[in-house]
Design an enzyme around this catalytic site. Sequence first.
Site, PDB file in Angstrom:
ATOM      1  N   GLY A 231       0.816  -1.205   0.000  1.00  0.00           N
ATOM      2  CA  GLY A 231       0.000   0.000   0.000  1.00  0.00           C
ATOM      3  C   GLY A 231       0.847   1.251   0.000  1.00  0.00           C
ATOM      4  N   GLU A 453      -5.990  32.894 -10.627  1.00  0.00           N
ATOM      5  CA  GLU A 453      -6.820  31.947  -9.869  1.00  0.00           C
ATOM      6  C   GLU A 453      -8.285  32.032 -10.276  1.00  0.00           C
ATOM      7  OE1 GLU A 453      -5.357  29.743  -8.316  1.00  0.00           O
ATOM      8  OE2 GLU A 453      -3.372  30.674  -8.327  1.00  0.00           O
TER       9      GLU A 453
END
Length: 653
Positions: A231, A453
């Site tokens: 994992g 942005e």
Amino acid sequence: MTKHDYLGQSDARPLMRRSRRQPRLLQRALLPLVASATVLAGAAIGSPALAQASSNEDSDRINYSEFITQVKDGKVASVVIDSRLNIARVYYTDDPDGEEPKQVQLFERNTSASSQLTELLIDNDVEFGEEPSIDRSVAIGVLGNFLLVGLLLGFLVLLFRRTARASGQAMSFGKSRARFQMESQTGVTFDDVAGIDTAKEELQEVVSFLKETERFTAVGARIPKGVLLIGSPGTGKTLLARAVSGQAGVPFFSISGSEFVEMFVGVGASRVRDLFRKAKENAPCLIFIDEIDAVGRQRGAGIGGGNDEREQTLNQLLAEMDGFESNTGIIIIAATNRPDVLDLALLRPGRFDRQVTVDLPSYKGRLGILNVHGRNKRLSPEVSLEAIARRTPGLSGADLANLLNEAAILTARRLKTEIGLSEIEDALDRVTIGMSLSPLLDSKKKRIVAYHEVGHALMMTLLEHADPLNKVTIIPRSGGVGGFAQSTISDDMLDNGLLSRAWLLDRITIFLGGRSAEEEVFGDEEVTAGAASDLQMVADLARKMVTRYGMSELGTVALESSNDRVFLGGNDINRTEYSEAVAARIDQQVRAIAERCHQQARQILRENRPLVDRLVDVLLYEETITGDRFREIVAERATLPEKQLAAQGVANP
């Protein structure tokens, strides 16, 4: 014997000889110094002259001639002579009670001087007597000498112990450094593990096999020899192993893969043998090897030179797991986040019979993890763990634990008694993006960042297949982030990996929204380097669409693989699976996708220029706009069809 082996064996003996010789040299050098210091200290402490100087500093003194004058004038009431220090303490007739006497230094004792002073005191009716002081100099000198001798003996004892410990370590390189633990020492059970139910169920069977072996052997089941936990970092592999230790109630050995390998030849293999010998003595038991890729990497890679010691350690580990001798009742649990570099002989059945994948938690798993880590946190009633779990797709269990911890730290720093929603928001931004810095001053740079942005945020709001906007801000973050526009990715997209072509194209358009806004507002000559990371993501996504997903004019073929097998040999390095002509067509398709999305972003911004200016003004004033607030402003002035607005969740005004 290789050159590495020869150097490893020849350097061991001189090292031990130097370790034995070094304490003797230290003793020979220190003994004369300590002896000299003892003699000097005894002489200094026992000297009467120094004691007299110390006594004279505490009282007033008069000279001998003044003393004789005062006796003749009748001012002296009594005199006490200290024959040891050769001084006289003088008491006057007019001194009040309790007044300290004056001291006078007498001449060297001889018959004539003593008789003259006695006659003088008798003639003037002065009482006199002798009272020698207690001589403590000898006792102080003896105590000082004993103290120095004690310090010397203590230093030698510590030196001998350190030498013995060093020699013991030199002779025990082959001993296993595994830590022996039992149930009561870990304090972690399966109840403390959340979000990884599948992996927990696999290990629960191992625990049940150890506790109820007869129930499995009755139907012919064989105990698995090894379980490999695979994992990403932070998903809970080590936590699972600790839970197995606390749940099984059997001896538990834990060791890291890097502790097997040392600079001395044969140490790693010897430690493996010693570890399994101890495990056999305590069977049935569990052995946990963390970061097994440190010792279990593919043999004979041929990259960067060989490491014979590591390969010998791996060979011994393979033989112990499944060799001529059986290790009944010993189960090995190993953890790694690099299964692609492990040796194939280590992964075959009979050694690691099970490979358990520990994935990133889903919504339900994240909620369980937040409940576990929120037990000892004082959360405000306004904080909803369900809402936090929905907003944190892609975060591991370690990230979620760090999120709540950062929120608690912010709460204490702000002198609050409960963790509020603002602390959770700030902690989430700090974990995922970075620590917030001081806001920019009102300048051209701040306006450029605002338009950049807003370009990203407007694409997230107006594009049909884009993920909804969560918030946009121009508050800078650590790591050079001037601002960001954050979207919310659904769990289905992450869990299933079903990335549609429309979603990928909109994603590329979102990344290009910032650069497009700079071009539309400030012109091509004023664009900045703020879109460097955006352009890198554009190139990566567009290339995957062409070479791996089959979403271009080249057809439904996979021209590149996702496995970077660098550590498994040199065959896959710098290997291309297509010709130079196909490579040129790939580059053309990547540029075509990027240019198409770029033109789409500029067209949307050009058609909604008044809306862009309005959003920038609001962002410059508020510095942070939430997704709902942003969509309300867009709904007032957007010039898109009603169907597309409805698809993005924007209410039609």
